[in-house]
Design a protein around this motif. Structure first.
Motif, mmCIF file in Angstrom:
data_model
loop_
_atom_site.group_PDB
_atom_site.id
_atom_site.type_symbol
_atom_site.label_atom_id
_atom_site.label_comp_id
_atom_site.label_asym_id
_atom_site.label_seq_id
_atom_site.Cartn_x
_atom_site.Cartn_y
_atom_site.Cartn_z
ATOM 1 N N SER A 19 0.814 -1.206 0.000
ATOM 2 C CA SER A 19 0.000 0.000 0.000
ATOM 3 C C SER A 19 0.851 1.260 0.000
ATOM 4 O O SER A 19 1.864 1.337 0.700
ATOM 5 N N PRO A 20 0.430 2.267 -0.769
ATOM 6 C CA PRO A 20 1.166 3.528 -0.775
ATOM 7 C C PRO A 20 0.919 4.297 0.508
ATOM 8 O O PRO A 20 -0.040 4.038 1.233
ATOM 9 N N THR A 21 1.799 5.255 0.766
ATOM 10 C CA THR A 21 1.612 6.128 1.916
ATOM 11 C C THR A 21 0.289 6.864 1.791
ATOM 12 O O THR A 21 -0.110 7.272 0.715
ATOM 13 N N GLU A 22 -0.400 7.040 2.898
ATOM 14 C CA GLU A 22 -1.706 7.704 2.888
ATOM 15 C C GLU A 22 -1.599 9.060 2.207
ATOM 16 O O GLU A 22 -0.692 9.845 2.461
ATOM 17 N N GLY A 23 -2.552 9.316 1.309
ATOM 18 C CA GLY A 23 -2.575 10.590 0.616
ATOM 19 C C GLY A 23 -1.854 10.571 -0.714
ATOM 20 O O GLY A 23 -1.958 11.519 -1.480
ATOM 21 N N ARG A 24 -1.144 9.462 -1.019
ATOM 22 C CA ARG A 24 -0.409 9.411 -2.277
ATOM 23 C C ARG A 24 -1.264 8.896 -3.424
ATOM 24 O O ARG A 24 -0.927 9.063 -4.575
ATOM 25 N N ALA A 25 -2.373 8.226 -3.126
ATOM 26 C CA ALA A 25 -3.215 7.658 -4.174
ATOM 27 C C ALA A 25 -4.470 8.498 -4.343
ATOM 28 O O ALA A 25 -5.068 8.957 -3.384
ATOM 29 N N VAL A 26 -4.859 8.702 -5.597
ATOM 30 C CA VAL A 26 -6.057 9.460 -5.912
ATOM 31 C C VAL A 26 -7.041 8.524 -6.593
ATOM 32 O O VAL A 26 -6.711 7.885 -7.590
ATOM 33 N N GLY A 27 -8.265 8.414 -6.048
ATOM 34 C CA GLY A 27 -9.234 7.480 -6.591
ATOM 35 C C GLY A 27 -9.732 7.903 -7.963
ATOM 36 O O GLY A 27 -10.016 9.072 -8.206
ATOM 37 N N LEU A 28 -9.824 6.931 -8.877
ATOM 38 C CA LEU A 28 -10.361 7.156 -10.208
ATOM 39 C C LEU A 28 -11.265 5.988 -10.561
ATOM 40 O O LEU A 28 -11.081 4.886 -10.057
ATOM 41 N N PRO A 29 -12.256 6.177 -11.443
ATOM 42 C CA PRO A 29 -13.071 5.053 -11.885
ATOM 43 C C PRO A 29 -12.216 4.024 -12.607
ATOM 44 O O PRO A 29 -11.155 4.343 -13.145
ATOM 45 N N TRP A 30 -12.697 2.782 -12.653
ATOM 46 C CA TRP A 30 -11.989 1.734 -13.371
ATOM 47 C C TRP A 30 -11.768 2.154 -14.813
ATOM 48 O O TRP A 30 -12.663 2.632 -15.492
ATOM 49 N N GLY A 31 -10.534 1.972 -15.292
ATOM 50 C CA GLY A 31 -10.219 2.224 -16.691
ATOM 51 C C GLY A 31 -9.948 3.676 -17.010
ATOM 52 O O GLY A 31 -9.645 4.004 -18.152
ATOM 53 N N ALA A 32 -10.082 4.579 -16.045
ATOM 54 C CA ALA A 32 -9.863 5.991 -16.338
ATOM 55 C C ALA A 32 -8.379 6.295 -16.404
ATOM 56 O O ALA A 32 -7.633 5.992 -15.491
ATOM 57 N N TRP A 182 -1.535 5.705 -8.716
ATOM 58 C CA TRP A 182 -0.367 5.756 -7.840
ATOM 59 C C TRP A 182 0.697 6.591 -8.536
ATOM 60 O O TRP A 182 0.953 6.417 -9.726
ATOM 61 N N ARG A 183 1.334 7.476 -7.775
ATOM 62 C CA ARG A 183 2.336 8.370 -8.347
ATOM 63 C C ARG A 183 3.728 7.979 -7.839
ATOM 64 O O ARG A 183 3.904 7.645 -6.681
ATOM 65 N N HIS A 184 4.682 8.026 -8.752
ATOM 66 C CA HIS A 184 6.078 7.708 -8.429
ATOM 67 C C HIS A 184 6.169 6.337 -7.759
ATOM 68 O O HIS A 184 6.758 6.186 -6.685
ATOM 69 N N ALA A 185 5.555 5.366 -8.397
ATOM 70 C CA ALA A 185 5.527 3.998 -7.880
ATOM 71 C C ALA A 185 6.643 3.174 -8.513
ATOM 72 O O ALA A 185 7.074 3.437 -9.644
ATOM 73 N N THR A 186 7.107 2.176 -7.780
ATOM 74 C CA THR A 186 8.117 1.245 -8.279
ATOM 75 C C THR A 186 7.457 -0.104 -8.514
ATOM 76 O O THR A 186 6.867 -0.682 -7.598
ATOM 77 N N LEU A 187 7.555 -0.578 -9.742
ATOM 78 C CA LEU A 187 6.940 -1.841 -10.151
ATOM 79 C C LEU A 187 8.027 -2.890 -10.354
ATOM 80 O O LEU A 187 9.006 -2.649 -11.063
ATOM 81 N N LEU A 188 7.856 -4.036 -9.713
ATOM 82 C CA LEU A 188 8.771 -5.167 -9.874
ATOM 83 C C LEU A 188 8.052 -6.281 -10.624
ATOM 84 O O LEU A 188 6.946 -6.668 -10.252
ATOM 85 N N VAL A 189 8.686 -6.781 -11.678
ATOM 86 C CA VAL A 189 8.173 -7.907 -12.456
ATOM 87 C C VAL A 189 9.213 -9.016 -12.419
ATOM 88 O O VAL A 189 10.378 -8.785 -12.755
#
Length: 238
Positions: A19-32, A182-189
């Motif tokens: 989970s990101p730090t509180e306040g870092r995520a902004v809710g958007l509708p699915w697919g937006a 999510w902003r400035h996120a690090t993705l591991l694959v």
């Protein structure tokens, strides 16, 4: 690339959400929206070694002990495929033509940065919710025994025949994660071959370590794993 020869059905790949730090995520509708800015941050050779060695540590210490656990080596082709997918900054498994043949674990983080090993360790922590099926329960198909929301990251890590690993990181300015940005996120694959998580099968055979290794290993055994002589951080090709 060849898929595992099995009549089993395939469990879907799973994802791990940190989970990101509180306040870092902004809710958007699915697919937006779509990821806009992207900045790649690939794994350094040092981090490659840490991720690979952590996998082998986990594989060597499974309980109950594994009779056919194979030593895992780094695969540059799997890593390049992970790199290409991570650079797209999509919170999803893919690409579809690859997922037919390889296993894949995903992890994402935002806010306080964790090390790449911490991102992988979260998969291992699913072990506390996983109960290894007793051989007598596999008659002939083994039950899935996960008491948590997901255990398939852990079972992919310890799938005996998944002996090749390739991972990549990407830093994403914006990425859609289950309806939020999510902003400035690090993705591991991380990609695995041979693909694991086959429904109705256990991750490995229970028994004395290295007592049921595939013939290709010629009886080689190291740290409770079937071993050919390739050392950690060596590159293996398909």
């Amino acid at each position: 690339w060849m898929s595992q020869q099995s009549s089993s059905f395939l469990l879907p790949n799973a994802t791990e959400l940190l989970s990101p730090t509180e306040g870092r995520a902004v809710g958007l509708p699915w697919g937006a929206g779509l990821p806009r800015g992207r900045r790649k941050r690939y794994l350094s050779p040092h981090d490659m070694g840490l991720v690979l060695d952590y996998h082998n540590q986990v594989r060597s210490q499974v309980s109950p002990p594994a009779a056919n656990m194979e030593y895992m080596v780094w695969d540059e082709q799997l890593a390049r495929a992970a790199e290409a997918w991570a650079a797209r900054c999509l919170w999803d498994h893919g690409p579809p033509q690859l997922i037919k043949y390889v296993g894949q674990n995903l992890s994402i983080q935002s806010g306080r940065q964790r090390s790449v090993v911490d991102m992988v360790r979260s998969w291992h922590q699913e072990k506390q919710h996983y109960s290894f099926p007793h051989p007598r329960e596999c008659n002939p198909r083994c039950p899935s025994k996960c008491s948590g929301s997901v255990c398939s990251h852990y079972t992919q890590m310890v799938w005996a025949s998944s002996s090749r690993l390739g991972c990549a990181l990407s830093t994403c300015t914006n990425i859609q994660v289950w309806g939020s940005t999510w902003r400035h996120a690090t993705l591991l694959v991380c990609n695995y071959a041979i693909k694991g998580n086959w429904l109705g099968e256990a991750p490995y055979k229970v028994g004395r370590p290295c007592s049921a290794c595939p013939p290709i290993y010629g009886g080689g055994c190291s740290n409770n794993m079937c071993f050919t002589g390739l050392k950690s951080n060596q590159v293996s090709w398909f």
